[in-house]
Design an enzyme around this catalytic site. Structure first.
Site, PDB file in Angstrom:
ATOM      1  N   SER A 270       1.110  -1.435  -0.130  1.00 49.76           N
ATOM      2  CA  SER A 270      -0.292   0.218   0.102  1.00 49.76           C
ATOM      3  C   SER A 270       1.015   1.170   0.097  1.00 49.76           C
ATOM      4  O   SER A 270       1.463   1.404  -0.908  1.00 49.76           O
ATOM      5  CB  SER A 270      -0.721   0.308   0.925  1.00 49.76           C
ATOM      6  OG  SER A 270      -2.424   0.532   1.067  1.00 49.76           O
TER       7      SER A 270
ATOM      8  N   ASP B 220      -9.754  -4.823  -5.769  1.00 47.31           N
ATOM      9  CA  ASP B 220      -8.917  -3.650  -4.132  1.00 47.31           C
ATOM     10  C   ASP B 220     -10.459  -2.563  -4.459  1.00 47.31           C
ATOM     11  O   ASP B 220     -10.030  -1.684  -5.400  1.00 47.31           O
ATOM     12  CB  ASP B 220      -8.006  -3.549  -4.945  1.00 47.31           C
ATOM     13  CG  ASP B 220      -6.545  -2.992  -3.419  1.00 47.31           C
ATOM     14  OD1 ASP B 220      -7.532  -1.640  -2.883  1.00 47.31           O
ATOM     15  OD2 ASP B 220      -5.582  -2.687  -2.786  1.00 47.31           O
TER      16      ASP B 220
ATOM     17  N   HIS C  81      -7.490  -5.201  -0.951  1.00 47.25           N
ATOM     18  CA  HIS C  81      -6.224  -4.596  -0.299  1.00 47.25           C
ATOM     19  C   HIS C  81      -5.888  -5.117   0.434  1.00 47.25           C
ATOM     20  O   HIS C  81      -6.039  -5.017   1.741  1.00 47.25           O
ATOM     21  CB  HIS C  81      -6.767  -2.828   0.417  1.00 47.25           C
ATOM     22  CG  HIS C  81      -6.149  -2.345   0.418  1.00 47.25           C
ATOM     23  ND1 HIS C  81      -5.242  -2.047  -0.677  1.00 47.25           N
ATOM     24  CD2 HIS C  81      -5.266  -2.080   1.489  1.00 47.25           C
ATOM     25  CE1 HIS C  81      -4.163  -1.191  -0.251  1.00 47.25           C
ATOM     26  NE2 HIS C  81      -4.066  -0.609   0.905  1.00 47.25           N
TER      27      HIS C  81
END
Length: 119
Positions: free
Chosen positions: A6, A61, A93
């Site tokens: 991320s 995601d 995610h």
């Protein structure tokens, strides 16, 4: 090798492509760069050999959209980065075992084998 998940992957790309181009590689999992990222500006002026990018992203995601990761990959490739984008259908995610296994294989190929220590 430098990398992250991320925002950590975004930070890794900034550090590697702006300041530490001597790395063996960079990985970015579920990550992206903004369309006007300083990374892109730095790479437009770059004449060095760049670290390879290993990128993974899930198509489901909903926090960091797959299209953002895909666009990042295409832009970096157009600026001279050797990239690979591994797509994981239905992955949100999060990390998956297959993703980590692919990353491990890539890391093992990128890093030199240490010679056994002798006393």
């Amino acid at each position: 090798i430098l990398g992250g998940f991320s925002m950590g992957g975004g930070m890794a790309m900034h550090l590697a492509y702006r300041f530490h181009q001597d790395l063996a590689g960079v990985f970015a999992l579920s990550s992206f760069l903004n369309k006007d990222s300083a990374v892109y500006q730095a790479l437009k002026r770059n004449e060095n050999v760049l670290p390879e990018l290993f990128q993974c992203h899930g198509t489901a995601d909903d926090l960091v959209l797959y299209s953002w990761g895909e666009e990042t990959n295409k832009t970096l490739k157009s600026l001279g980065v050797s990239t690979s984008l591994h797509t994981f259908p239905d992955l949100n995610h999060e990390l998956s075992r297959l993703e980590i296994e692919k990353l491990r294989t890539w890391i093992v190929k990128k890093l030199p084998v240490e010679a056994p220590k002798t006393n």
